[in-house]
Every structure is written in C-alpha cells, then in structure tokens.
Design a protein around this motif. Structure first.
Motif, PDB file in Angstrom:
ATOM      1  N   VAL A 399       0.940  -1.254   0.043  1.00 51.40           N
ATOM      2  CA  VAL A 399      -0.032   0.233  -0.070  1.00 51.40           C
ATOM      3  C   VAL A 399       0.816   1.387  -0.099  1.00 51.40           C
ATOM      4  O   VAL A 399       1.681   1.419   0.749  1.00 51.40           O
ATOM      5  CB  VAL A 399      -0.903  -0.038   1.063  1.00 51.40           C
ATOM      6  CG1 VAL A 399      -1.957   1.337   1.296  1.00 51.40           C
ATOM      7  CG2 VAL A 399      -1.833  -1.349   1.239  1.00 51.40           C
ATOM      8  N   LEU A 400       0.873   2.020  -1.081  1.00 51.00           N
ATOM      9  CA  LEU A 400       1.404   3.149  -1.195  1.00 51.00           C
ATOM     10  C   LEU A 400       0.721   4.265  -1.037  1.00 51.00           C
ATOM     11  O   LEU A 400      -0.279   4.485  -1.660  1.00 51.00           O
ATOM     12  CB  LEU A 400       2.163   3.326  -2.502  1.00 51.00           C
ATOM     13  CG  LEU A 400       3.103   2.093  -2.798  1.00 51.00           C
ATOM     14  CD1 LEU A 400       3.805   2.233  -4.372  1.00 51.00           C
ATOM     15  CD2 LEU A 400       4.103   1.885  -1.900  1.00 51.00           C
ATOM     16  N   HIS A 401       0.879   5.229   0.094  1.00 44.11           N
ATOM     17  CA  HIS A 401      -0.241   6.067   0.606  1.00 44.11           C
ATOM     18  C   HIS A 401      -0.165   7.379  -0.523  1.00 44.11           C
ATOM     19  O   HIS A 401       0.739   7.574  -1.146  1.00 44.11           O
ATOM     20  CB  HIS A 401       0.174   6.354   1.943  1.00 44.11           C
ATOM     21  CG  HIS A 401       0.119   5.204   2.958  1.00 44.11           C
ATOM     22  ND1 HIS A 401      -1.266   4.726   3.166  1.00 44.11           N
ATOM     23  CD2 HIS A 401       1.216   4.589   3.620  1.00 44.11           C
ATOM     24  CE1 HIS A 401      -0.993   3.588   4.052  1.00 44.11           C
ATOM     25  NE2 HIS A 401       0.281   3.454   3.998  1.00 44.11           N
ATOM     26  N   HIS A 402      -1.305   8.273  -0.097  1.00 38.22           N
ATOM     27  CA  HIS A 402      -1.589   9.231  -1.019  1.00 38.22           C
ATOM     28  C   HIS A 402      -0.465  10.169  -1.203  1.00 38.22           C
ATOM     29  O   HIS A 402      -0.037  10.440  -2.338  1.00 38.22           O
ATOM     30  CB  HIS A 402      -2.944   9.860  -0.301  1.00 38.22           C
ATOM     31  CG  HIS A 402      -3.422  11.014  -1.392  1.00 38.22           C
ATOM     32  ND1 HIS A 402      -4.272  10.803  -2.143  1.00 38.22           N
ATOM     33  CD2 HIS A 402      -3.088  12.238  -1.571  1.00 38.22           C
ATOM     34  CE1 HIS A 402      -4.678  11.931  -2.882  1.00 38.22           C
ATOM     35  NE2 HIS A 402      -3.862  12.678  -2.144  1.00 38.22           N
ATOM     36  N   ASP A 403       0.087  10.579  -0.050  1.00 32.08           N
ATOM     37  CA  ASP A 403       1.165  11.616  -0.052  1.00 32.08           C
ATOM     38  C   ASP A 403       2.512  11.015  -0.613  1.00 32.08           C
ATOM     39  O   ASP A 403       3.574  11.696  -0.436  1.00 32.08           O
ATOM     40  CB  ASP A 403       1.279  12.346   1.058  1.00 32.08           C
ATOM     41  CG  ASP A 403      -0.028  13.120   1.453  1.00 32.08           C
ATOM     42  OD1 ASP A 403      -0.661  13.719   0.439  1.00 32.08           O
ATOM     43  OD2 ASP A 403      -0.471  13.189   2.545  1.00 32.08           O
ATOM     44  N   GLN A 404       2.822   9.723  -0.379  1.00 30.32           N
ATOM     45  CA  GLN A 404       3.956   8.925  -0.803  1.00 30.32           C
ATOM     46  C   GLN A 404       4.682   8.900  -2.050  1.00 30.32           C
ATOM     47  O   GLN A 404       3.717   9.264  -3.071  1.00 30.32           O
ATOM     48  CB  GLN A 404       3.836   7.442  -0.390  1.00 30.32           C
ATOM     49  CG  GLN A 404       4.852   6.727  -0.036  1.00 30.32           C
ATOM     50  CD  GLN A 404       4.750   5.332   0.545  1.00 30.32           C
ATOM     51  OE1 GLN A 404       3.482   4.995   0.905  1.00 30.32           O
ATOM     52  NE2 GLN A 404       5.890   4.698   0.719  1.00 30.32           N
ATOM     53  N   GLY A 405       5.944   9.270  -2.164  1.00 28.42           N
ATOM     54  CA  GLY A 405       6.429   9.503  -3.698  1.00 28.42           C
ATOM     55  C   GLY A 405       7.202   8.003  -3.884  1.00 28.42           C
ATOM     56  O   GLY A 405       6.952   6.950  -3.349  1.00 28.42           O
ATOM     57  N   ASP A 406       8.514   8.156  -4.602  1.00 26.10           N
ATOM     58  CA  ASP A 406       9.018   6.918  -5.135  1.00 26.10           C
ATOM     59  C   ASP A 406       9.595   6.047  -3.942  1.00 26.10           C
ATOM     60  O   ASP A 406       9.858   6.524  -2.921  1.00 26.10           O
ATOM     61  CB  ASP A 406      10.066   7.446  -5.980  1.00 26.10           C
ATOM     62  CG  ASP A 406       9.729   8.127  -7.292  1.00 26.10           C
ATOM     63  OD1 ASP A 406       8.634   7.645  -7.525  1.00 26.10           O
ATOM     64  OD2 ASP A 406      10.520   8.588  -7.928  1.00 26.10           O
ATOM     65  N   VAL A 407       9.648   4.734  -4.036  1.00 28.08           N
ATOM     66  CA  VAL A 407      10.144   3.825  -3.242  1.00 28.08           C
ATOM     67  C   VAL A 407      11.499   3.364  -3.706  1.00 28.08           C
ATOM     68  O   VAL A 407      11.473   2.830  -5.084  1.00 28.08           O
ATOM     69  CB  VAL A 407       9.275   2.816  -2.919  1.00 28.08           C
ATOM     70  CG1 VAL A 407       9.841   1.554  -2.041  1.00 28.08           C
ATOM     71  CG2 VAL A 407       7.991   3.222  -2.272  1.00 28.08           C
TER      72      VAL A 407
END
Length: 422
Positions: A399-407
């Motif tokens: 789950v990559l959250h709304h405000d998250q950027g590149d991992v």
C-alpha cells in the motif's frame, strides 16, 4: 451527496462508514454454537461464572505452600501426601512440610499457592526435593477469574465470531448464541463483452471473472449471496435487474458500467432508480465507483445500499477490499473492531517502485519472512488492473499512501496481507 471531484482513499472510507452504519441490520436469530462462525453477535455475552472458577495448577508438578521457600536452605524437601487430579477436588488438609502431586488444570488444594514443575524435582522415597531458588511464592498457579470474572461481558455486541470467540463461548456453557441475521447481498456483472461459463468463445469477448471473485469474497464474509449473473448493456435489462436486486437484498454490488463510456448505461439507470453519487477515487488500480441506495416496494424495509465497482478484475477486487468489505461488515452489525480494515504490516521493498504523490496505489506482492529483519515484499509480476494472474501469485498488497513518493529498494513499505480477507 456532495463530494470532491477525486476523493482520497481515507475520505471515501470515512463516507462509506457513515453510510453503512445507517444501513446496519437489526434483526437477529439464535443459532447453535457450531453454526455461529463468522456471524456477528447481537447481544453482549455475559460470563455466568468466573473463568477459571477456582485457582488451579498451570502444569504437572507438586503443589505446596510458598512459605516453604522462605527457609534458609537452598533445597526444599517436602513429603508427598497424595495426588490431585484435574476434574476432582482435594479436600484433605495439607500441613507445612507437605506437598500434593498435582496435574495441569487441577484445583489447588486449600492453603497451597505454589507449584513446582515435575522436571525440576527429584524423587526421594515418599518425598520430593527441588531447588528453592528457581521459584517464588505463587508461581505456576492460575488464579480464579484471571480470564473472565462473573458478570462481566466475555464478548461484546458487534463482535465477529472467530474460532477463539466460539471457544470462549463454549467455555461458558453457551450452546446457542444470538447473532444478527445474515446480510443478503445481490451481485451481477455488466457488459456486452462478457461471456458466462458454458458460452462459446467469440471474437472480442472475454469470460466474466468478477462474478466468481466477488461471490467468493462475499461468501468468505458470511453473507447470503444472491447471484444475478451477467447483465447486458441494455437499459431495460439493467433497470429490471437492479430493481430485482433491491427487492431481494440488503446491499447490491455491481462491476462495470460506472465510468463515462457511451455504452455505460448503468450510471443513468442507477440515478433514475435511487439516490446515487459517482465518485472518482484517487487510487490505482480502480478509480470510478458508484455509491448510493435503491428503494423497493416494502416501506418497512430500508433501501438497499448499492456499490458500483469498476470492471477491471483487479480493480474490482482491490475496491472491494478497500471499501466494500468494511462497509458490509458494518451493515452486518459489526462494531468498530469487527469492521476495521485489515492491519498493515511493515516490510522492505525488494525493488524500486515509481510513485507520484496524489493517489493511493495497491501493488500486488509476494511477502516472505526474513530472519532478523522485516519481511521482504517482491512485486508479483504485471501490475495492470486487468491482470488477474499476478493477484493469484501475490499474498498481499503493498500500500503506497496518498502523499507517498518513489520507493527505493530496501525502503520500508506498508503491506495488506490477504490472509484473513481473501
């Protein structure tokens, strides 16, 4: 129902929680304990007695008074005067310097408060010896009421009954439980491009998968499923099926026909039959979703809640897990704990994942434990919203959250595991 153009996932979940709470069923029934698995409890289950009802031994060993540990000697020697078995009570007095052989679960004899484990003892004729330094007074004794106290709720209204809850109810002698009736959910797929099982293949058509995944998800929740099959992109057929669903069910789930395509008649029919909002949710996979209600002929019944999901197979499943599952659990009478979203676990991403802030993304992954570190999350192949095979290969969603950027590879990410929800 006024909502922003594109809802955040958490905003959509909050709106659905409000709608579902207002639509929660209230009718209940009594069922045998063995038939209550995954049902929702309709009344608090109050403990009629304390559990355990008396102090008892936590292990096989020898029961004695803890005062014997207060002497100056490092070794304690006690005369064994008998055996206390589980299911029977020991009533004879036990004096200082004496012990009783005791089995796990047996009631502690009067005046005795400590148990030494069998493997810590040496037998010396009719006596037992052990090192006093390995124990403290009160060790290895289960206290009366340490699990449940008489008169206190053992299970709460709205609890979803899993195996442990059924065992707890059984320990209280509850042969039957009051549970909310099963939620009736009608489902159908829409689309002229879809084939039902048994249809001959034809150019440009695909076999319907959503009908089988959604019905399986509903049965896993314990819902009563009304399978209405496949409905063509024809306004009259859609209207008749939606009205049939509203007459028979508490909730309706559809897949397909909620976007803005020329052949997507479902939107217009839904709006004509009921109160409907069409949301664009800032998420991937999935984006369009219809939420609302459709009335029926019985004025004594609440309108049927409706959830119109996107048509791509993975988008349908992810939308169900993120939004519909918790809403249905609330409609089933579930309390906050029962209707909560599955907990997110922390893992390390095995690879870099490109992600722009501004939407929530759900990436299919295979999560494996690693000794001494967080689990490893490796993406499970093609992430396209129509690629169901990678859903089969996965055991969770990153789950990559709304405000998250590149991992970056090695970064910590949240994971929703499928165990318990699929």
């Amino acid at each position: 129902m006024s909502v922003p153009v594109a809802l955040r996932v958490d905003e959509a979940q909050a709106l659905l929680a409000q709608l579902a709470t207002r639509s929660a069923i209230t009718a209940h029934e009594e069922v045998p304990l063995h038939a209550a698995l995954q049902r929702v409890l309709a009344h608090d289950l109050v403990s009629p007695f304390s559990v355990p009802p008396h102090d008892n031994s936590a292990m096989d060993g020898y029961a004695f008074s803890g005062t014997a540990l207060q002497g100056p000697d490092a070794e304690v020697r006690l005369q064994v005067v008998g055996t206390a078995l589980a299911g029977t009570a020991w009533h004879q007095p036990v004096r200082d310097g004496q012990a009783v052989r005791i089995m796990t679960g047996a009631k502690m004899p009067p005046g005795l408060d400590t148990v030494v484990a069998l493997e810590q003892c040496r037998i010396d004729g009719d006596a037992v010896r052990f090192d006093a330094r390995v124990l403290r007074p009160g060790d290895n004794r289960r206290l009366a009421g340490e699990d449940l106290r008489q008169g206190e709720p053992a299970l709460r209204r709205g609890d979803r009954l899993g195996p442990a809850a059924l065992g707890l109810a059984g320990s209280l002698g509850s042969a039957r439980l009051a549970v909310f009736r099963r939620l009736r959910v009608a489902y159908f797929s829409t689309g002229d491009e879809l084939l039902s099982l048994g249809d001959a293949p034809r150019e440009g058509a695909i076999y319907d998968s959503n009908r089988h995944t959604v019905c399986a998800l509903l049965r896993g929740l314990g819902c009563e499923v009304i399978d209405l099959g496949l409905v063509r992109d024809d306004p009259a057929s859609l209207e008749a099926t939606l009205q049939q669903a509203a007459d028979q069910a508490d909730a309706i789930i559809t897949s397909g026909g909620v976007s803005v395509g020329d052949a997507d008649h479902t939107r217009a029919v839904m709006q004509r039959l009921g109160e409907m909002a069409f949301w664009r949710i800032a998420m991937r996979p999935g984006r369009p979703m219809a939420v609302g209600s459709i009335a029926h002929g019985d004025p004594g019944r609440a309108p049927a809640a409706l959830f119109g999901l996107p048509g791509n197979p993975v988008a349908t499943m992810v939308s169900f897990l993120a939004f519909v599952r918790p809403a249905l659990l609330r409609m089933m009478g579930g309390n906050e704990a029962a209707a909560a979203a599955p907990p997110l676990l922390r893992a390390r991403s095995a690879s870099a994942i490109a992600k722009k802030p501004g939407r929530t993304e759900y990436q299919r992954a295979w999560v494996q434990p690693r000794p001494g570190d967080l689990p490893n999350a490796r993406l499970a192949g093609n992430q396209g919203s129509g690629v169901l095979s990678s859903m089969v290969k996965a055991n969770g969603l990153v789950v990559l959250h709304h405000d998250q950027g590149d991992v970056a590879a090695g970064d910590e990410v949240d994971v929703m595991m499928f165990e318990g929800v699929l």
